[in-house]
Design a protein around this motif. Structure first.
Motif, PDB file in Angstrom:
ATOM      1  N   PHE A  68       9.134  32.780  61.356  1.00  0.00           N
ATOM      2  CA  PHE A  68       8.448  32.700  62.418  1.00  0.00           C
ATOM      3  C   PHE A  68       6.908  32.068  61.806  1.00  0.00           C
ATOM      4  O   PHE A  68       6.521  31.827  60.724  1.00  0.00           O
ATOM      5  CB  PHE A  68       8.375  33.994  62.773  1.00  0.00           C
ATOM      6  N   GLY A  69       6.367  30.722  62.702  1.00  0.00           N
ATOM      7  CA  GLY A  69       4.832  30.232  61.946  1.00  0.00           C
ATOM      8  C   GLY A  69       4.151  29.449  63.177  1.00  0.00           C
ATOM      9  O   GLY A  69       4.372  29.955  64.172  1.00  0.00           O
ATOM     10  N   TYR A  70       3.256  28.978  62.590  1.00  0.00           N
ATOM     11  CA  TYR A  70       2.436  27.793  63.664  1.00  0.00           C
ATOM     12  C   TYR A  70       3.867  26.810  64.464  1.00  0.00           C
ATOM     13  O   TYR A  70       4.275  25.831  64.251  1.00  0.00           O
ATOM     14  CB  TYR A  70       1.429  27.764  62.949  1.00  0.00           C
ATOM     15  N   PHE A  71       3.178  26.381  65.515  1.00  0.00           N
ATOM     16  CA  PHE A  71       3.884  25.806  66.652  1.00  0.00           C
ATOM     17  C   PHE A  71       2.881  25.347  67.586  1.00  0.00           C
ATOM     18  O   PHE A  71       2.108  26.364  67.745  1.00  0.00           O
ATOM     19  CB  PHE A  71       4.697  26.833  67.010  1.00  0.00           C
ATOM     20  N   ASP A  72       3.522  23.984  67.698  1.00  0.00           N
ATOM     21  CA  ASP A  72       3.277  23.777  69.441  1.00  0.00           C
ATOM     22  C   ASP A  72       4.211  24.331  70.223  1.00  0.00           C
ATOM     23  O   ASP A  72       5.016  24.175  70.462  1.00  0.00           O
ATOM     24  CB  ASP A  72       3.344  22.518  69.100  1.00  0.00           C
ATOM     25  N   PRO A  96       1.397  16.884  80.729  1.00  0.00           N
ATOM     26  CA  PRO A  96       0.652  17.325  79.534  1.00  0.00           C
ATOM     27  C   PRO A  96      -0.700  17.882  78.962  1.00  0.00           C
ATOM     28  O   PRO A  96      -0.666  18.818  78.461  1.00  0.00           O
ATOM     29  CB  PRO A  96       2.675  17.193  78.260  1.00  0.00           C
ATOM     30  N   GLU A  97      -1.017  16.460  78.460  1.00  0.00           N
ATOM     31  CA  GLU A  97      -2.350  16.675  77.901  1.00  0.00           C
ATOM     32  C   GLU A  97      -3.020  17.880  79.390  1.00  0.00           C
ATOM     33  O   GLU A  97      -4.056  17.672  79.029  1.00  0.00           O
ATOM     34  CB  GLU A  97      -2.902  15.190  77.740  1.00  0.00           C
ATOM     35  N   HIS A  98      -3.123  17.629  80.521  1.00  0.00           N
ATOM     36  CA  HIS A  98      -3.840  18.301  81.552  1.00  0.00           C
ATOM     37  C   HIS A  98      -3.716  20.169  80.827  1.00  0.00           C
ATOM     38  O   HIS A  98      -4.526  20.618  81.731  1.00  0.00           O
ATOM     39  CB  HIS A  98      -3.370  18.000  83.000  1.00  0.00           C
ATOM     40  N   ILE A  99      -2.987  20.614  79.870  1.00  0.00           N
ATOM     41  CA  ILE A  99      -1.936  21.683  80.365  1.00  0.00           C
ATOM     42  C   ILE A  99      -2.358  22.701  78.566  1.00  0.00           C
ATOM     43  O   ILE A  99      -2.255  21.305  77.691  1.00  0.00           O
ATOM     44  CB  ILE A  99      -0.821  21.935  80.581  1.00  0.00           C
ATOM     45  N   GLY A 100      -2.715  23.380  78.716  1.00  0.00           N
ATOM     46  CA  GLY A 100      -3.409  24.283  77.536  1.00  0.00           C
ATOM     47  C   GLY A 100      -2.025  25.806  77.439  1.00  0.00           C
ATOM     48  O   GLY A 100      -1.735  25.469  78.679  1.00  0.00           O
ATOM     49  N   TYR A 101      -2.580  26.026  76.527  1.00  0.00           N
ATOM     50  CA  TYR A 101      -1.916  27.316  75.964  1.00  0.00           C
ATOM     51  C   TYR A 101      -2.450  28.249  75.709  1.00  0.00           C
ATOM     52  O   TYR A 101      -3.017  28.799  75.254  1.00  0.00           O
ATOM     53  CB  TYR A 101      -1.048  26.454  74.811  1.00  0.00           C
ATOM     54  N   GLU A 102      -2.063  29.431  76.815  1.00  0.00           N
ATOM     55  CA  GLU A 102      -2.544  31.195  76.564  1.00  0.00           C
ATOM     56  C   GLU A 102      -1.273  31.693  77.012  1.00  0.00           C
ATOM     57  O   GLU A 102      -0.798  31.442  77.104  1.00  0.00           O
ATOM     58  CB  GLU A 102      -3.881  30.650  77.825  1.00  0.00           C
ATOM     59  N   ASN A 103      -1.191  32.905  76.044  1.00  0.00           N
ATOM     60  CA  ASN A 103      -0.207  33.530  76.274  1.00  0.00           C
ATOM     61  C   ASN A 103      -0.883  35.321  77.261  1.00  0.00           C
ATOM     62  O   ASN A 103      -0.535  36.236  76.895  1.00  0.00           O
ATOM     63  CB  ASN A 103       0.147  34.112  75.007  1.00  0.00           C
ATOM     64  N   GLY A 104      -1.801  34.701  77.664  1.00  0.00           N
ATOM     65  CA  GLY A 104      -2.504  35.833  79.073  1.00  0.00           C
ATOM     66  C   GLY A 104      -3.716  35.463  79.248  1.00  0.00           C
ATOM     67  O   GLY A 104      -3.947  34.641  79.725  1.00  0.00           O
TER      68      GLY A 104
END
Ligand SMILES: Cc1ncc(COP(=O)(O)O)c(C=O)c1O
Length: 189
Positions: A68-72, A96-104
């Motif tokens: 398990f590690g850093y990921f895109d 895709p470039e309009h979209i960020g990553y959030e987990n909450g």
């Protein structure tokens, strides 16, 4: 798929502050109830339905690989969001470039504010306000200006548009956070 919305699932010992933290988080979790009363975990907005099985299956499948590690985010992450936005909201041309990553939600609120307002600026929020919003917005360096919700004579919580308009102008506010369903009044805007 037939989905089980009625079983009561025991969450004790399964990392659930909703049922295990009574009396242990001062100012937040409630005290344990008196003898003879049930603990009804309504003090925190936690899910009481089981996760859809396909989500569990994929997490288990991934966890079987031991690294398990850093990921895109993968292409599938962007593809699903683009497809969902198109189907549900009629959004076209999303890339895709309009979209960020959030987990909450809280990270999402702060990232969105960052796109529109500078730290130090005022942000309008309706009160009473969910404590997670208060803490994250203040920690990100914004100044919260509250517009209190008003209970009308039918017992319905309503926004006070005059108050909002006045505060937006007075404080030169360019961003407001709308919470729907509103926590804590429950109103869907
Ligand atoms: C209105 C509201 N937004 C966000 C959250 C937290 O969401 P997340 O855990 O996805 O950051 C809560 C949790 O109680 C909430 O009530």
């Amino acid at each position: 798929m037939k989905y089980d919305f009625t079983s009561l699932i025991d969450r004790h010992g399964m990392d659930a502050i909703a049922v295990d933290s009574w009396g242990e988080i001062p100012g937040m979790a409630p005290n344990a109830p008196d003898e003879g009363f049930d603990r009804i975990p309504m003090w925190v907005a936690d899910m009481n339905f089981a996760t859809v099985p396909t989500v569990q299956e994929h997490i288990i499948q991934r966890a079987q690989h031991p690294m398990f590690g850093y990921f895109d985010p993968r292409d599938e992450y962007f593809d699903r969001i683009i497809e969902w936005q198109s189907r549900r909201n009629g959004v076209e041309g999303l890339l895709p470039e309009h979209i960020g990553y959030e987990n909450g939600v809280l990270g999402g609120v702060v990232s969105t504010l960052r796109a529109y307002v500078q730290p130090g600026d005022a942000v309008l929020v309706h009160s009473p306000t969910y404590i997670g919003f208060t803490k994250s917005i203040e920690a990100a360096g914004y100044r919260i200006v509250h517009s209190p919700l008003k209970l009308d004579d039918q017992g319905v919580w309503r926004m006070d548009f005059e108050d909002m308009e006045q505060k937006l102008a007075q404080n030169h506010i360019h961003a407001a956070v709308f919470c729907s369903p509103h926590n804590p009044c429950g109103r869907v805007w």
